[in-house]
Design an enzyme around this catalytic site. Structure first.
Site, mmCIF file in Angstrom:
data_model
loop_
_atom_site.group_PDB
_atom_site.id
_atom_site.type_symbol
_atom_site.label_atom_id
_atom_site.label_comp_id
_atom_site.label_asym_id
_atom_site.label_seq_id
_atom_site.Cartn_x
_atom_site.Cartn_y
_atom_site.Cartn_z
ATOM 1 N N ARG A 142 0.852 -1.204 0.000
ATOM 2 C CA ARG A 142 0.000 0.000 0.000
ATOM 3 C C ARG A 142 0.880 1.244 0.000
ATOM 4 N NH1 ARG A 142 -5.390 -0.282 0.759
ATOM 5 N NH2 ARG A 142 -6.164 -2.339 1.258
ATOM 6 N N HIS B 21 -19.518 10.463 0.012
ATOM 7 C CA HIS B 21 -20.052 9.162 0.428
ATOM 8 C C HIS B 21 -21.577 9.207 0.342
ATOM 9 C CE1 HIS B 21 -20.084 5.290 2.419
ATOM 10 N NE2 HIS B 21 -21.046 5.757 3.196
ATOM 11 N N ASP C 262 -14.314 6.368 5.710
ATOM 12 C CA ASP C 262 -15.509 7.229 5.782
ATOM 13 C C ASP C 262 -15.609 8.023 7.092
ATOM 14 O OD1 ASP C 262 -16.231 6.357 3.216
ATOM 15 O OD2 ASP C 262 -17.294 4.633 4.015
HETATM 16 C C1 GAR Z 1 -20.726 7.359 -5.489
HETATM 17 O O1 GAR Z 1 -22.043 7.064 -5.112
HETATM 18 C C2 GAR Z 1 -19.883 7.695 -4.263
HETATM 19 O O2 GAR Z 1 -20.601 8.378 -3.276
HETATM 20 C C3 GAR Z 1 -19.491 6.314 -3.793
HETATM 21 O O3 GAR Z 1 -19.202 5.617 -4.967
HETATM 22 C C4 GAR Z 1 -20.000 6.123 -6.027
HETATM 23 C C5 GAR Z 1 -19.087 6.478 -7.182
HETATM 24 O O4 GAR Z 1 -19.828 6.854 -8.307
HETATM 25 N N1 GAR Z 1 -18.368 6.373 -2.899
HETATM 26 C C6 GAR Z 1 -18.246 5.632 -1.795
HETATM 27 O O5 GAR Z 1 -19.049 4.771 -1.490
HETATM 28 C C7 GAR Z 1 -17.008 5.922 -0.952
HETATM 29 N N2 GAR Z 1 -17.089 5.295 0.318
HETATM 30 P P1 GAR Z 1 -19.147 7.644 -9.502
HETATM 31 O O6 GAR Z 1 -17.897 6.834 -9.917
HETATM 32 O O7 GAR Z 1 -20.181 7.643 -10.583
HETATM 33 O O8 GAR Z 1 -18.793 9.017 -9.016
#
Ligand code: GAR
Length: 216
Positions: free
Chosen positions: A67, A111, A147
């Site tokens: 990482r 999020h 988060d």
């Molecule tokens: C979004 O809904 C974002 O909030 C979520 O992933 C999706 C990405 O969509 N993120 C998380 O869950 C982070 N913990 P996108 O690629 O279309 O922006």
């Protein structure tokens, strides 16, 4: 005034990236995207960056032994492009504590829940299982724990009896697309600061949506 340079980190379809691209297309918007980095090749988000004429690169985490070495490569690309604010936009990798501390209060995430409720994955299924009546999205500064971190702004909406995880995801996504450009703008305008582990309130007038509540 010089625009705030964004480094947008993605792993997938990039609709939040698109919302930022669209916001940055306005001359008056105080930020610009300097680089888009994806840890996954051939995703739709990379296509969006290309179409908008924005520099992008793939840093595939599978090609790194640890990482730390992956994060080192990401940090080096961000430095090369003189990034001032990192925006995680559907970036599905945990960053090391070292990386997060080095960029403390200069990395934000979006999020699809009203944090601190429903951290992690499968948010909308869990929202329905829990029977909550209100859900939404959160933009926050990140900390090393998933988060976690000071909340910059949130948008909320009612859950209806007909909702499925898919309909919820779509409606929350509409909120996300308003919220992320708003949070970036507030930061670029210098209106956001972290005190303790919260972001103190500053009245910014009408944020443009009844349930979009930027507590800055
Ligand atoms: C979004 O809904 C974002 O909030 C979520 O992933 C999706 C990405 O969509 N993120 C998380 O869950 C982070 N913990 P996108 O690629 O279309 O922006």
């Amino acid at each position: 005034m010089a625009k705030l340079k964004l480094g947008v980190l993605i792993s997938g379809r990039g609709t939040n990236l698109q919302a930022l691209i669209d916001a940055c297309a306005d001359e008056a918007y105080p930020a610009e995207i300097a680089i888009v980095i994806s840890n996954v090749a051939d995703v739709k988000g990379l296509e969006r960056a290309r179409e908008a004429g924005i520099r992008s690169l793939v840093i595939n985490h599978r090609e790194f032994e640890s990482r730390e070495s992956f994060d080192e490569a990401v940090a080096s690309a961000l430095n090369t492009h003189e990034v001032g604010l990192i925006c995680l936009a559907g970036f599905m990798r945990l960053l090391t504590r070292n990386f997060v501390e080095r960029w403390r209060d200069r990395i934000i995430n979006i999020h699809p829940s009203l944090l601190p409720s429903f951290k992690g994955l499968n948010v909308h299924e869990r929202v329905l299982d829990a029977g909550v009546r209100i859900t939404g999205a959160t933009v926050h500064f990140i900390r090393a724990e998933m988060d976690e971190g000071p909340i910059i702004c949130q948008g909320a909406m009612a859950v209806s009896a007909e909702d499925t995880p898919e309909t919820l995801a779509n409606r929350v996504l509409e909120i996300e697309h308003q919220l992320y450009p708003l949070a970036v703008r507030l930061i670029a305008e210098g209106k956001v600061r972290v005190a303790g582990e919260t972001v103190p309130y500053v009245d910014i007038g009408d944020p443009g949506g009844p349930l979009i509540n930027p507590r800055t």
